[in-house]
Scaffold this active site. Structure first.
Site, PDB file in Angstrom:
ATOM      1  N   ARG A  38      -7.605 -32.860 -10.520  1.00 58.84           N
ATOM      2  CA  ARG A  38      -7.248 -34.041 -10.890  1.00 58.84           C
ATOM      3  C   ARG A  38      -8.192 -34.933 -10.325  1.00 58.84           C
ATOM      4  NH1 ARG A  38      -2.881 -32.733  -5.732  1.00 58.84           N
ATOM      5  NH2 ARG A  38      -5.281 -32.318  -5.315  1.00 58.84           N
ATOM      6  N   HIS A  80       1.764 -24.980 -10.901  1.00 55.85           N
ATOM      7  CA  HIS A  80       1.718 -23.979 -11.992  1.00 55.85           C
ATOM      8  C   HIS A  80       2.051 -23.555 -13.003  1.00 55.85           C
ATOM      9  CE1 HIS A  80       0.687 -20.683  -8.137  1.00 55.85           C
ATOM     10  NE2 HIS A  80      -0.930 -21.781  -8.721  1.00 55.85           N
ATOM     11  N   LYS A  98      -0.699 -16.166  -7.913  1.00 50.45           N
ATOM     12  CA  LYS A  98       0.552 -16.019  -7.424  1.00 50.45           C
ATOM     13  C   LYS A  98       1.048 -16.565  -6.023  1.00 50.45           C
ATOM     14  CE  LYS A  98      -1.543 -14.936  -2.939  1.00 50.45           C
ATOM     15  NZ  LYS A  98      -1.317 -15.754  -1.899  1.00 50.45           N
ATOM     16  N   ARG A 166      -2.794 -27.182   3.126  1.00 48.69           N
ATOM     17  CA  ARG A 166      -1.451 -26.684   1.996  1.00 48.69           C
ATOM     18  C   ARG A 166      -0.859 -25.383   2.788  1.00 48.69           C
ATOM     19  NH1 ARG A 166      -2.042 -22.154  -0.594  1.00 48.69           N
ATOM     20  NH2 ARG A 166      -4.399 -20.483   0.940  1.00 48.69           N
ATOM     21  N   ASP A 179       3.105 -18.406   0.425  1.00 49.69           N
ATOM     22  CA  ASP A 179       1.514 -17.927   0.846  1.00 49.69           C
ATOM     23  C   ASP A 179       0.636 -16.332   1.395  1.00 49.69           C
ATOM     24  OD1 ASP A 179      -0.895 -19.250   0.338  1.00 49.69           O
ATOM     25  OD2 ASP A 179      -1.125 -18.159   2.335  1.00 49.69           O
TER      26      ASP A 179
END
Length: 331
Positions: A38, A80, A98, A166, A179
């Site tokens: 980013r 994603h 994933k 996160r 997660d």
């Protein structure tokens, strides 16, 4: 035998992408040529650390790099889909960490685009490609434990209290299910042949930040199988898995990292398979993705796109029971 070179890009210069880059040097024919983030600054730092020739400050720039053949997406779950659509539209093959996306609506978009454009797409469920789980699938196919009836699996760790991190921030796709839970849920799908559960019972602890910190799941399958699964991000667990059948059982020690599994077949001596690899294990999914490109395959039989989509639908159904939604669900 020589293998053709496959040129990689990485989207997202974070920790998981660093692990990916470290492993890529062990994949025959792999060449990491570009990274994007980013911010150009973070991409530059990653490029310097991992000896990547080119660094970009956006996914669009990476997508427009003519040398890049396939991109590993290691960004937050929340972007994603956005990243993958940009890359697929530019004609790049994609290996996406994933869970494939935040929800089944997003994953359906990615899969439809990849198939329409005839491009390779695979969910980065790296554990599927580890030698131990390859061996477990072989044992199951051969009927070594008879008819599979029950799976017990867990994956949990104590990440501590960091509400803006996160794992606990809903704006970053935080929560134990997406997660940590994706691993036992995906294992259940593998063990029961990609079948979706016909009934789901679940319980979750929703923490102060509004995401699930731990959960328990009970899946019932039409074929008569049951999966009992647990996960957490603020609770350490053993992280083992047991598969029980009518003629025996299989024990997978620390199934996420999967270096050892033991088959206890009825009326036979225990049989243990040990993987003595020196790498963490990402390399096996990297090799699978590159082989697919070389052979012209558009997906992997180890984790087909229809199965990844079914897993996302299962995760959606679980979150619906908890009334847990994210911003991506409202787009």
């Amino acid at each position: 035998m020589t293998v053709s070179t496959v040129k990689w890009g990485i989207m997202g210069p974070g920790r998981i992408s660093g692990d990916f880059a470290n492993e890529l040097v062990h994949a025959p024919g792999a060449e990491l040529v570009a990274v994007a983030g980013r911010s150009k600054e973070k991409a530059d730092e990653f490029a310097a650390k991992y000896n990547v020739p080119r660094a970009y400050g956006s996914c669009e720039e990476l997508a427009n790099d003519p040398d890049v053949q396939i991109v590993y997406i290691g960004t937050l779950h929340t972007v994603h889909c956005e990243n993958a659509l940009t890359l697929l539209n530019a004609g790049k093959a994609v290996l996406c960490e994933k869970p494939l996306t935040m929800n089944a609506a997003e994953s359906a978009q990615m899969i439809e685009l990849a198939r329409r454009k005839g491009l390779f797409l695979m969910e980065g469920m790296w554990t599927r490609h580890l030698p131990v789980l390859v061996k477990v699938r072989e044992w199951l196919r051969e009927g070594r434990i008879g008819e599979t009836k029950l799976l017990k699996a867990e994956f949990g760790f104590d990440a501590g209290w960091n509400p803006s991190g996160r794992l606990l921030d809903p704006a970053k796709g935080g929560g134990a299910l997406l997660d940590a839970g994706i691993y036992p849920v995906s294992l259940a799908s593998m063990v029961f042949g990609g079948e979706q559960p016909k009934r789901i019972e679940s319980s979750a602890v929703i923490g102060e930040t509004g995401v699930d910190e731990q959960f328990s799941l009970l899946f019932e399958y039409a074929g008569g199988g049951i999966a009992s699964l647990q996960g957490a991000v603020r609770l350490g667990m053993n992280n083992d898995a047991w598969i029980y059948g009518t003629q025996g059982k299989i024990y997978i020690k620390e199934f996420l990292w999967s270096r050892e599994a033991t088959l206890y077949a009825k009326d036979a001596e225990p049989e243990t398979f040990v993987d003595k690899r020196e790498t963490r294990g990402f390399v096996f999914q990297q090799i699978e993705a590159m082989n697919a490109l070389r052979e012209g395959r558009k997906e992997s039989p180890a984790i087909p796109l229809d199965e990844s989509q079914a897993i996302m639908q299962t995760l959606d159904a679980i979150r619906k029971q908890w009334n847990l939604t994210y911003e991506n669900d409202r787009k």
